[in-house]
Scaffold this active site. Structure first.
Site, short mmCIF file in Angstrom:
data_model
loop_
_atom_site.label_atom_id
_atom_site.label_comp_id
_atom_site.label_asym_id
_atom_site.label_seq_id
_atom_site.Cartn_x
_atom_site.Cartn_y
_atom_site.Cartn_z
N THR A 22 51.76 41.72 51.07
CA THR A 22 52.13 40.43 51.66
C THR A 22 53.12 40.56 52.81
OG1 THR A 22 51.81 39.35 49.54
CG2 THR A 22 53.21 38.20 51.09
N THR A 98 53.45 43.81 46.10
CA THR A 98 54.23 43.78 44.86
C THR A 98 53.37 43.98 43.61
OG1 THR A 98 54.05 41.37 44.77
CG2 THR A 98 56.02 42.26 45.80
N ASP A 99 52.08 43.63 43.72
CA ASP A 99 51.24 43.60 42.50
C ASP A 99 51.22 44.93 41.75
OD1 ASP A 99 50.71 40.97 43.04
OD2 ASP A 99 48.68 41.30 43.80
N ARG A 255 49.26 49.71 23.54
CA ARG A 255 50.28 48.64 23.62
C ARG A 255 50.39 47.97 22.26
NH1 ARG A 255 51.99 46.52 28.61
NH2 ARG A 255 53.88 46.44 27.39
N GLN A 287 54.47 46.19 23.51
CA GLN A 287 54.12 45.08 24.40
C GLN A 287 55.37 44.32 24.85
OE1 GLN A 287 51.24 42.58 22.38
NE2 GLN A 287 49.94 44.33 21.89
N1 ASP Z 1 48.48 40.79 46.51
C1 ASP Z 1 49.64 41.27 47.21
C2 ASP Z 1 49.71 42.77 47.04
O1 ASP Z 1 50.12 43.25 46.04
C3 ASP Z 1 50.86 40.63 46.67
C4 ASP Z 1 52.14 41.08 47.32
O2 ASP Z 1 52.19 41.84 48.23
O3 ASP Z 1 53.18 40.62 46.88
O4 ASP Z 1 49.33 43.48 47.94
#
Ligand code: ASP
Length: 353
Positions: A22, A98-99, A255, A287
């Protein structure tokens, strides 16, 4: 392997690697969905980076990816980019979605061992080109953390870390906890390495210390033949067997509930015992986001240990998964992997005393 000591130059040389995510995305003109864009767009939107006075160089994935498309092969590429330019830079900043950032940070912590320089991952919840966003601050803070040195001129951070929002976390202790909050990551079983408020306050006692006589080592190979099995009330023998019987799989993260508990029904223990006898490594990871496995606390956990399931202690499942990929990637046998799992490689687990 390199003899570089990690003592930085006056103007830190930092390699920024944009993998996608992102932070550098723009809206697709037709669909309105966010798609990865290139690094020059990202840098143009943060002109004040120049005021930091760092010697920055850039590389990027071609094409940049949404991190949902991250893979062990791409970890090899990313770790290779760092290892091959290790001697030419004082620090590395990776811009990443972030994913799957916690998986990548964990994987890198096993592939790049005994670091003398920082490898700092960051990203954002909103793209840098938007009017209101978190990417600019995250990027600048990550660069400042990467450039930070102690009184003797050595990098303060000598490990793989995630810098996000107001905290610096150990990479292999981190988990993504929110898809909207600007503090997207947490490390439930390990304190933050730094707090970033008015000042950047490093918590030196929690930072990974270089081990005496060790040299930076790049472990390139990863073996992706591992999986995750998630227990739930109602899981059947057929479901469990379907996963464990995958002939290609060498290991699984199991898990479990609470302190590492699982059903004690005879069929359940039998299926797991058989899988272990067939040479699969099964690692018990709770978990619960916080806490860890205490096999002896309940009979339900003890039964797993008797079946040959290995304790994951307080490791995250992202770290357990990538650690197994790393260990099998080095050609270790199932027994060797099982023995290595509860032992810390890069600070990912609190070893039992
Ligand atoms: N879908 C995006 C990714 O992980 C989400 C992000 O960057 O926060 O590439």
């Amino acid at each position: 392997m390199t003899k570089d000591t990690g003592q930085a130059n006056l103007s830190p040389r930092i390699l920024v690697i944009y993998t996608g995510g992102t932070i550098g995305m723009i809206e697709d003109a037709h669909t309105g969905a966010l798609v990865p864009f290139d690094l020059s767009h990202l840098m143009e939107n943060v002109p004040k980076i120049g005021r930091l006075g760092y010697a920055l160089e850039h590389e990027q994935f071609d094409p940049p990816i949404d991190s949902s498309n991250m893979s062990p092969a791409l970890w090899q590429k990313l770790a290779g980019m760092i290892a091959h330019s290790y001697d030419s830079f004082d620090a590395f900043v990776i811009l990443h979605g972030t994913d799957t950032m916690a998986y990548t940070a964990s994987a890198l912590s096993f592939m790049l061992q005994d670091l003398t320089k920082p490898v700092v991952l960051t990203g954002s919840q909103l793209p840098i080109g938007e009017i209101r966003e978190d990417g600019t601050e995250n990027l600048i803070t990550a660069l400042q953390i990467a450039a930070a040195r102690d009184e003797t001129g050595f990098s303060v951070v000598r490990e793989v870390a995630i810098s996000f929002g107001r905290h610096l976390w150990r990479g292999n202790r981190s988990t993504k906890v929110s898809s909207t909050n600007f503090g997207a990551f947490r490390s439930f079983n390990y304190p933050p390495l730094a707090n970033m408020d008015l000042h950047i306050d490093f918590h030196k006692k929690y930072l990974l210390q270089s081990k005496e006589g060790t040299l930076f080592t790049f472990f390139e190979k990863m073996d992706a033949a591992v999986g995750v099995i998630w227990l739930f009330p109602g899981i059947t023998e057929k479901m469990l067997r379907a996963q464990l019987n995958d002939v290609d799989a060498k290991g699984f993260v199991l898990r479990t509930f609470g302190a590492g508990n699982a059903p004690t029904e005879a069929w359940f223990i039998k299926v797991l015992t058989e899988a272990v006898h067939e040479g699969k490594v099964i690692v018990n990871v709770t978990q619960c986001p916080a806490g860890g496995v205490e096999e002896k606390r309940y009979a339900t956990g003890d039964a797993l240990a008797s079946a040959g399931v290995v304790t994951g202690l307080d490791i995250t499942y992202e770290a357990a998964l990538t650690k197994m990929m790393h260990l099998f990637g080095q050609g270790l046998t199932a027994d060797e992997v099982a023995k290595a799992m509860p032992c810390s490689i890069s600070g990912e687990v609190t070893e039992s005393s």
